[in-house]
Enzyme design. Sequence first.
Site, PDB file in Angstrom:
ATOM      1  CG  ASP A   1      -2.130  -0.592   1.181  1.00 14.96           C
ATOM      2  OD1 ASP A   1      -2.857  -0.568   2.172  1.00 14.96           O
ATOM      3  OD2 ASP A   1      -2.461  -1.094   0.097  1.00 14.96           O
ATOM      4  CE  LYS A  12      -7.554   0.179  -2.212  1.00 16.10           C
ATOM      5  NZ  LYS A  12      -7.532  -0.243  -0.834  1.00 16.10           N
ATOM      6  CG  MET A  47      -8.524   7.516   6.646  1.00 15.59           C
ATOM      7  SD  MET A  47      -9.453   6.114   5.994  1.00 15.59           S
ATOM      8  CE  MET A  47     -10.190   5.457   7.484  1.00 15.59           C
TER       9      MET A  47
HETATM   10  N1  SAH Z   1      -4.334   0.630   9.210  1.00 14.78           N
HETATM   11  C1  SAH Z   1      -3.794   1.949   9.378  1.00 14.78           C
HETATM   12  C2  SAH Z   1      -4.805   3.032   9.091  1.00 14.78           C
HETATM   13  C3  SAH Z   1      -5.325   3.028   7.671  1.00 14.78           C
HETATM   14  S1  SAH Z   1      -6.376   4.394   7.350  1.00 14.78           S
HETATM   15  C4  SAH Z   1      -3.211   2.092  10.785  1.00 14.78           C
HETATM   16  O1  SAH Z   1      -3.457   1.241  11.641  1.00 14.78           O
HETATM   17  O2  SAH Z   1      -2.472   3.039  11.001  1.00 14.78           O
HETATM   18  C5  SAH Z   1      -5.245   5.581   6.732  1.00 14.78           C
HETATM   19  C6  SAH Z   1      -5.067   6.709   7.699  1.00 14.78           C
HETATM   20  O3  SAH Z   1      -4.111   6.365   8.688  1.00 14.78           O
HETATM   21  C7  SAH Z   1      -4.545   7.987   7.095  1.00 14.78           C
HETATM   22  O4  SAH Z   1      -5.548   8.730   6.454  1.00 14.78           O
HETATM   23  C8  SAH Z   1      -4.043   8.694   8.333  1.00 14.78           C
HETATM   24  O5  SAH Z   1      -5.115   9.208   9.074  1.00 14.78           O
HETATM   25  C9  SAH Z   1      -3.457   7.541   9.115  1.00 14.78           C
HETATM   26  N2  SAH Z   1      -1.999   7.376   8.934  1.00 14.78           N
HETATM   27  C10 SAH Z   1      -1.374   6.239   8.593  1.00 14.78           C
HETATM   28  N3  SAH Z   1      -0.043   6.413   8.576  1.00 14.78           N
HETATM   29  C11 SAH Z   1       0.183   7.689   8.919  1.00 14.78           C
HETATM   30  C12 SAH Z   1       1.355   8.486   9.107  1.00 14.78           C
HETATM   31  N4  SAH Z   1       2.581   7.995   8.916  1.00 14.78           N
HETATM   32  N5  SAH Z   1       1.202   9.779   9.491  1.00 14.78           N
HETATM   33  C13 SAH Z   1      -0.020  10.306   9.681  1.00 14.78           C
HETATM   34  N6  SAH Z   1      -1.152   9.600   9.513  1.00 14.78           N
HETATM   35  C14 SAH Z   1      -1.062   8.311   9.164  1.00 14.78           C
END
Ligand code: SAH
Length: 347
Positions: A123, A144, A258
């Site tokens: 991803d 995506k 998000m």
């Molecule tokens: N499964 C992931 C979340 C997926 S949804 C988890 O557990 O972290 C995707 C969202 O995760 C993004 O829109 C943002 O809100 C957050 N996100 C993931 N990695 C990030 C990062 N390095 N910095 C800031 N936000 C992050």
Amino acid sequence: MQLSIDLTGRDVLVTGSGTAARQAVRRYEAAGARVFRLSVPEGAPGDGPLPERPFLVAAVDDGQPGWEPLLERSRAAGIPVAAEPAAGPAGHVTLVGGGPGTLDLLTVGAVNALRDADVVFYDRLAPYQELERLTSGRLVDVGKQPGHHKVTQGDIEKLMVEAALAGENVVRLKGGDPFVFGRGGEEVASCVAAGVPVNVISGVTSAISVPAAAGIPVTHREVSHMFTVVSGHAPLTGKEHAHLAGLCGLGGTIVVLMGIGTLPQLAAGLRRAGMRADMPMAVVERGYRPGQRTTIAELGTIENAAAGCSNPAVLVIGEVVGVAMASRNHAAASADLNRLAASLLEA
Ligand code: SAH
């Protein structure tokens, strides 16, 4: 599986056909070897020229008779013959949480799964920049961009299942934890439906680690003893007043993933649901990545303060944001010093 031997510039002849041979070719290539293939004892038309004297013959046990004379000749000529295991009966899928994007927060289980992978579907939020160092498997970007889907969820699931049914060891690498807004459950279900063995390696979720990168603890004694992780997509964006009122009523930390696109609606909704306008709030963008940035304001002022913020970002609403401000951790302080130094240099 990766070989822990440097074969740079060495000629390796891989005998045999099928998945196991393909996997062996990839292993030896990843170790630096120049790899030649011999698919059937007589040689197949597509095999190309063979080395005069290979450094090593990797003999894949593909169940075909007829290899022994060649292997005997090699041994007699003093060329080592390595017996390669036959491919297992079926491939499998491992869903791997890649953490928020830094190698430091990749689990040992994730590193091992990547090392053993034949193919990695990754991803945009996974730590993909590092993948070439971590795996010799094929890399497939199914990331995506928000708004437009590069590969549909259905297609991702189909690709994973097909690769596993072809005997490959598939890693599905996702950002953070696969089961936190990651559609991991759906991917497990489609493997199960196709009869493909699947397991899950949890990852460090951005919901906790990204606030931490900004020095914000999601719980703190006597400040907040709970945190709720919500998606900035529905239902917070709608007119779900009861939902927001319930969230405010909990009195704990609210972490939103998000949430950039719907931040104004969320802030207004929380205000309508009775949250104080001076409740501290933070937006942490690009946690653990170049350009990490923290914007701190209050619920009533965040919309303006965060106008220039972009994805990926984690929003934190609650008194714990004040804890971070009071006890700036070392990393945050040194990041500030770096910024100060940079602005002095620019001046
Ligand atoms: N499964 C992931 C979340 C997926 S949804 C988890 O557990 O972290 C995707 C969202 O995760 C993004 O829109 C943002 O809100 C957050 N996100 C993931 N990695 C990030 C990062 N390095 N910095 C800031 N936000 C992050």
